[in-house]
Design a protein around this motif. Structure first.
Motif, PDB file in Angstrom:
ATOM      1  N   ILE A 134       0.976  -1.188   0.211  1.00 11.37           N
ATOM      2  CA  ILE A 134      -0.104   0.050  -0.034  1.00 11.37           C
ATOM      3  C   ILE A 134       0.866   1.340  -0.182  1.00 11.37           C
ATOM      4  N   LEU A 135       1.300   1.371   1.217  1.00 10.28           N
ATOM      5  CA  LEU A 135       2.491   2.771   0.876  1.00 10.28           C
ATOM      6  C   LEU A 135       3.237   2.664   0.229  1.00 10.28           C
ATOM      7  N   ASP A 136       4.425   1.533  -0.250  1.00  8.43           N
ATOM      8  CA  ASP A 136       5.921   2.158  -1.246  1.00  8.43           C
ATOM      9  C   ASP A 136       4.934   2.167  -2.609  1.00  8.43           C
ATOM     10  N   GLY A 137       3.769   1.927  -2.753  1.00 11.06           N
ATOM     11  CA  GLY A 137       2.925   2.379  -4.097  1.00 11.06           C
ATOM     12  C   GLY A 137       2.521   4.076  -4.173  1.00 11.06           C
ATOM     13  N   GLU A 138       2.322   4.472  -3.408  1.00  9.04           N
ATOM     14  CA  GLU A 138       2.300   5.885  -2.924  1.00  9.04           C
ATOM     15  C   GLU A 138       3.492   6.840  -2.955  1.00  9.04           C
ATOM     16  N   THR A 139       2.775   7.955  -4.093  1.00 13.28           N
ATOM     17  CA  THR A 139       4.186   8.802  -4.074  1.00 13.28           C
ATOM     18  C   THR A 139       4.667   9.398  -3.114  1.00 13.28           C
ATOM     19  N   GLY A 140       5.811   9.966  -2.835  1.00 12.34           N
ATOM     20  CA  GLY A 140       6.567  10.674  -1.186  1.00 12.34           C
ATOM     21  C   GLY A 140       6.793   9.653   0.272  1.00 12.34           C
ATOM     22  N   VAL A 156      -1.406   8.319   7.852  1.00 14.65           N
ATOM     23  CA  VAL A 156       1.268   8.112   7.293  1.00 14.65           C
ATOM     24  C   VAL A 156       0.930   9.800   7.927  1.00 14.65           C
ATOM     25  N   ARG A 157       0.472  10.311   6.903  1.00 12.83           N
ATOM     26  CA  ARG A 157       0.743  11.850   5.503  1.00 12.83           C
ATOM     27  C   ARG A 157       0.828  12.910   7.449  1.00 12.83           C
ATOM     28  N   THR A 158      -0.735  12.648   7.974  1.00 12.69           N
ATOM     29  CA  THR A 158      -1.047  13.100   8.851  1.00 12.69           C
ATOM     30  C   THR A 158      -0.405  13.117  10.074  1.00 12.69           C
TER      31      THR A 158
END
Length: 224
Positions: free
Chosen positions: A20-26, A121-123
């Motif tokens: 989930i996370l590695d596929g997300e930019t940033g 995670v971003r929050t």
């Protein structure tokens, strides 16, 4: 780039989170651990921004690992280490409550949707907390801590209004809209009330509000 460390004793859970996370930019998963005992050394070496932490693990559990990560707080009480985002199967898990008391920035249910995990995670990486009002209500039981009640009573009327909005799970922009304030003013009020309550973050402030009965489930304060 937000660096994430995954901590869970189930390899399948870690694999799913990594996908989930590695596929997300940033976002970048920089490491994994299957036991809380591995966390302090890994965090020191990899310097993650966020640790996704399972609470129930054999050996050193997520509560102890969170405490170890955050025990080196700065003089003002703010965490010097990474942000900890707790993972749990049950929203009413007492382990979660203890982890939040130790300084975790929030928690997620393992059944959360991928977009919810990414946003959480971003929050927390940005310095905010992930607060789910319904779950916090389940975790906390109003008590009779007179010292905490005095700290809450010392808040200004506007700070009390902001705390009530935090307890409802609103972010700064939403609070600004609800109270007819600028986001900068809300940010200032949040910083002030955290300092007055002597807590690390929003989650801790909300827990204190419910524990003392300052905020009651279903109650709604009005601005003043």
């Amino acid at each position: 780039m937000i660096k994430v460390l995954l901590v869970d004793d189930e390899p399948l859970v870690r694999s799913g989170l990594r996908a989930i996370l590695d596929g997300e930019t940033g976002l970048e998963v920089v490491g994994e651990a299957g036991d809380g005992a591995e966390v302090p050394a890994l965090a020191a070496r990899l310097r993650p921004d966020v640790v996704l932490m399972d609470v129930r693990m054999p050996g050193i559990d997520g509560i102890q690992a969170t405490r170890l990560l955050l025990e080196g707080n700065r003089p003002d009480g703010t965490p010097a280490g990474p942000k900890v985002l707790v993972l749990t199967t049950f929203g009413s898990d007492d382990y979660v409550y203890e982890a939040l008391r130790c300084g975790a920035a929030g928690f997620l249910l393992k059944r959360s949707r991928p977009e919810e995990i990414i946003q959480a995670v971003r929050t927390v990486a940005s310095g905010d907390s992930v607060v789910f009002p319904e779950a916090v209500r389940q975790l906390t039981v109003p008590g009779h801590d007179q010292a905490a009640a005095k700290l809450l009573a010392a808040l200004s009327g506007r700070e009390q209004d902001v705390l009530a909005e935090l307890a409802a799970g609103r972010n700064n922009s939403e609070i600004a809209s609800a109270l007819y304030l600028s986001p900068e003013t809300v940010k200032s009020h949040v910083a002030s009330l955290l300092a007055k309550l002597r807590v690390r973050d929003r989650t801790q402030a909300v827990i204190m509000a419910y524990e003392t009965g300052f905020i009651k489930p279903g109650a709604r304060r009005t601005g003043g």
